[in-house]
Design an enzyme around this catalytic site. Sequence first.
Site, PDB file in Angstrom:
ATOM      1  N   GLU A  40      34.285  44.629  39.865  1.00  0.00           N
ATOM      2  CA  GLU A  40      33.142  44.587  38.968  1.00  0.00           C
ATOM      3  C   GLU A  40      31.909  45.010  39.762  1.00  0.00           C
ATOM      4  OE1 GLU A  40      31.060  41.121  36.181  1.00  0.00           O
ATOM      5  OE2 GLU A  40      32.021  40.568  38.081  1.00  0.00           O
ATOM      6  N   LYS A 106      32.850  43.986  29.126  1.00  0.00           N
ATOM      7  CA  LYS A 106      33.138  42.574  29.403  1.00  0.00           C
ATOM      8  C   LYS A 106      32.752  41.687  28.215  1.00  0.00           C
ATOM      9  CE  LYS A 106      31.985  39.075  32.933  1.00  0.00           C
ATOM     10  NZ  LYS A 106      31.112  38.836  34.108  1.00  0.00           N
ATOM     11  N   CYS A 144      36.133  39.665  35.666  1.00  0.00           N
ATOM     12  CA  CYS A 144      35.565  38.488  36.312  1.00  0.00           C
ATOM     13  C   CYS A 144      35.647  37.207  35.464  1.00  0.00           C
ATOM     14  CB  CYS A 144      34.131  38.782  36.741  1.00  0.00           C
ATOM     15  SG  CYS A 144      33.522  37.679  38.058  1.00  0.00           S
TER      16      CYS A 144
END
Length: 264
Positions: A40, A106, A144
Amino acid sequence: MRIALAQIVSTPDPEENLAEVERRTRAAADAGAQLVLFPEATMCCFGVPLGPVAQPLDGPWATRVREVARTAGITVVAGMFTPSGDGRVRNTLLATGGGVDTHYDKIHMFDAFGFAESDTVEPGTEPVVVGVGDEPVTVGLSTCYDVRFPGLYQRLADDGATVLLVPASWGAGPGKREQWELLVRARAMDTGSFVVACDQADPTTVGREHGRAPTGIGYSLVAGPRGEIVDALGAEPGLLVVDVDPAAAATVREQIPVLANRRF
């Protein structure tokens, strides 16, 4: 399927980070990898204003990553930032090369431990899977903080993914390494999948500081479908190359059919 994890330390300079993407991609291709996963925030580290850094998916940064992937002949997956429609940015995962050209935004924002990602980042809404390789392996994309939410990974597995990617810029702190490893292994067991988790290297290993923003702790790892650790890196930058067998995931799903046995 051979996968490389490129554990790097991103800087605030997208051009400098792009040079690292090119170097690590070349090394991954030389090692025979079909896919190389970067962390990321590969485009730019957290802790600086992201609005001026963000570029559209047809902008110069993503275009150059496509060229790197095409030249190397493999699929590159790397975190970047793209503009959103409300003045924030999107935390975007670019997947390109080897017949792939897509992205994932995300979904779960890191609004935890005193950090509010949603202040500057607009969440995505759609899970994404891609087919990688000549005999395509279905690969699921996540980023993440997503790793704390098993429902996303079960959805990706329902959509056919046997390999799940988790690029991260994990926040440092007490117990965070243990949480990182536990969550990656748990998502593998939740789904009977290989989970390939590539974090930013610990910036202190290259003479930088963590700061308040999540900037990585290292310890990238690959977890197998029974939750075992296949291989892992330490805190410092490095390239990990691992072979995974999607057929092994299918076998585990037959033996331990947690996806089929779900009630909720």
